[in-house]
Design an enzyme around this catalytic site. Structure first.
Site, PDB file in Angstrom:
ATOM      1  NE  ARG A   1     -34.795  23.806 -73.359  1.00  0.00           N
ATOM      2  CZ  ARG A   1     -34.433  23.341 -74.563  1.00  0.00           C
ATOM      3  NH1 ARG A   1     -34.073  22.082 -74.713  1.00  0.00           N
ATOM      4  NH2 ARG A   1     -34.431  24.140 -75.600  1.00  0.00           N
TER       5      ARG A   1
ATOM      6  NE  ARG B   1     -36.411  30.975 -71.770  1.00  0.00           N
ATOM      7  CZ  ARG B   1     -35.706  30.745 -72.884  1.00  0.00           C
ATOM      8  NH1 ARG B   1     -35.052  31.723 -73.481  1.00  0.00           N
ATOM      9  NH2 ARG B   1     -35.671  29.530 -73.398  1.00  0.00           N
TER      10      ARG B   1
ATOM     11  CE  LYS C   1     -38.100  31.485 -78.385  1.00  0.00           C
ATOM     12  NZ  LYS C   1     -38.446  30.077 -78.090  1.00  0.00           N
TER      13      LYS C   1
ATOM     14  NE  ARG D   1     -29.873  24.358 -77.090  1.00  0.00           N
ATOM     15  CZ  ARG D   1     -30.797  25.302 -77.032  1.00  0.00           C
ATOM     16  NH1 ARG D   1     -31.022  26.066 -78.098  1.00  0.00           N
ATOM     17  NH2 ARG D   1     -31.492  25.511 -75.947  1.00  0.00           N
TER      18      ARG D   1
ATOM     19  NE  ARG E   1     -32.898  22.783 -80.929  1.00  0.00           N
ATOM     20  CZ  ARG E   1     -33.320  23.855 -80.252  1.00  0.00           C
ATOM     21  NH1 ARG E   1     -33.996  24.805 -80.893  1.00  0.00           N
ATOM     22  NH2 ARG E   1     -33.103  23.973 -78.967  1.00  0.00           N
TER      23      ARG E   1
HETATM   24  P1  AMP Z   1     -32.819  28.944 -75.447  1.00  0.00           P
HETATM   25  O1  AMP Z   1     -31.620  28.772 -76.322  1.00  0.00           O
HETATM   26  O2  AMP Z   1     -33.541  30.226 -75.689  1.00  0.00           O
HETATM   27  O3  AMP Z   1     -33.723  27.741 -75.473  1.00  0.00           O
HETATM   28  O4  AMP Z   1     -32.264  29.075 -73.930  1.00  0.00           O
HETATM   29  C1  AMP Z   1     -31.520  28.021 -73.352  1.00  0.00           C
HETATM   30  C2  AMP Z   1     -31.493  28.180 -71.843  1.00  0.00           C
HETATM   31  O5  AMP Z   1     -30.853  29.423 -71.487  1.00  0.00           O
HETATM   32  C3  AMP Z   1     -32.850  28.261 -71.162  1.00  0.00           C
HETATM   33  O6  AMP Z   1     -33.420  26.977 -70.916  1.00  0.00           O
HETATM   34  C4  AMP Z   1     -32.495  28.993 -69.864  1.00  0.00           C
HETATM   35  O7  AMP Z   1     -31.836  28.129 -68.945  1.00  0.00           O
HETATM   36  C5  AMP Z   1     -31.459  30.004 -70.347  1.00  0.00           C
HETATM   37  N1  AMP Z   1     -32.098  31.287 -70.758  1.00  0.00           N
HETATM   38  C6  AMP Z   1     -32.123  31.838 -72.008  1.00  0.00           C
HETATM   39  N2  AMP Z   1     -32.777  33.000 -72.014  1.00  0.00           N
HETATM   40  C7  AMP Z   1     -33.190  33.216 -70.738  1.00  0.00           C
HETATM   41  C8  AMP Z   1     -33.943  34.247 -70.103  1.00  0.00           C
HETATM   42  N3  AMP Z   1     -34.434  35.303 -70.786  1.00  0.00           N
HETATM   43  N4  AMP Z   1     -34.168  34.137 -68.763  1.00  0.00           N
HETATM   44  C9  AMP Z   1     -33.696  33.092 -68.051  1.00  0.00           C
HETATM   45  N5  AMP Z   1     -32.992  32.070 -68.597  1.00  0.00           N
HETATM   46  C10 AMP Z   1     -32.737  32.120 -69.925  1.00  0.00           C
END
Ligand code: AMP
Length: 216
Positions: A171, A88, A13, A160, A127
């Protein structure tokens, strides 16, 4: 053009959103990047989110909605935007839809990117990410600079803290249990497309671009 790039962690994404943002001149809004910045800057939100993110769980809806409301109200979102990592949960999708109505903006179109889970796990365990601009580097696809400095902004390339095997699995479980169903919110409204993300980055982009042309 108001687009949601939807899919499990690691489907690409962020990579696709950055390219759409560049080519169409609309902002990419990654809630994950915004939260990581808040963690780095030790803001109130960052302090609340850090442990939750490291466990691979979801940050509560009310905090996420405040964050997104504030960001979408900025003038650079007036002509469109790409959401990456939001919504989400179904309540997030419902509130987002209300917010767009209140702001007299058009509804979002959701583009789902699908990739088999074994491929996702392979991608995420290798990654690396720029700690400053969020650009991804993956030795599976491209060479990672030997000085570990981002080729875009010069920031430090790191792994990360949630890209470890245990948190990746968590996740993916959270995605299947709480996020995957969000697509029905958009399907029911006829604002939904799905594409195969298990292909070359540029082929995936071509499929997204075809959809975006149809929407214009
Ligand atoms: P990402 O970089 O999109 O994989 O997000 C990393 C982490 O941020 C996720 O595993 C969640 O803990 C938190 N996070 C990001 N976006 C959301 C969202 N829309 N709702 C809840 N938690 C989020």
């Amino acid at each position: 053009m108001y687009i949601i790039l939807f899919g499990a962690p690691g489907v690409g994404k962020g990579t696709q959103a950055k390219r759409i943002s560049r080519e169409y001149g609309i902002p990419q809004i990654s809630t994950g990047d915004m939260l990581r910045e808040a963690v780095r800057e030790k803001t109130e939100l960052g302090k609340k989110a850090e442990a939750i993110m490291n466990r691979g769980e979801l940050v509560p809806d009310d905090l996420m909605l405040n964050l997104i409301r504030e960001r979408i109200s900025k003038p650079d979102c007036a002509k469109g935007l790409i959401l990456d990592g939001f919504p989400r949960t179904t309540p997030q999708a419902e509130e987002l839809s209300k917010l767009m109505g209140e702001m007299q903006l058009p509804p979002f179109t959701c583009i789902e990117i699908t990739v088999p889970s074994e491929t996702i796990i392979n991608r995420l365990t290798s990654r690396m990410t720029c700690s400053s601009c969020g650009k991804d580097f993956n030795p599976v696809f491209t060479e990672v600079p030997t000085n570990m400095k981002c080729t875009k902004c010069g920031g430090a390339i790191i792994t990360r803290s949630d890209d470890n095997k245990e948190t990746i699995q968590k996740r993916l479980n959270v995605y299947n249990e709480q996020t995957a169903q969000v697509k029905y919110f958009y399907k029911d409204k006829g604002h939904f497309f799905s594409i195969d993300g298990d292909r070359d980055v540029s082929e995936v982009y071509t499929s997204i671009n075809d959809i975006l042309h149809r929407l214009r």
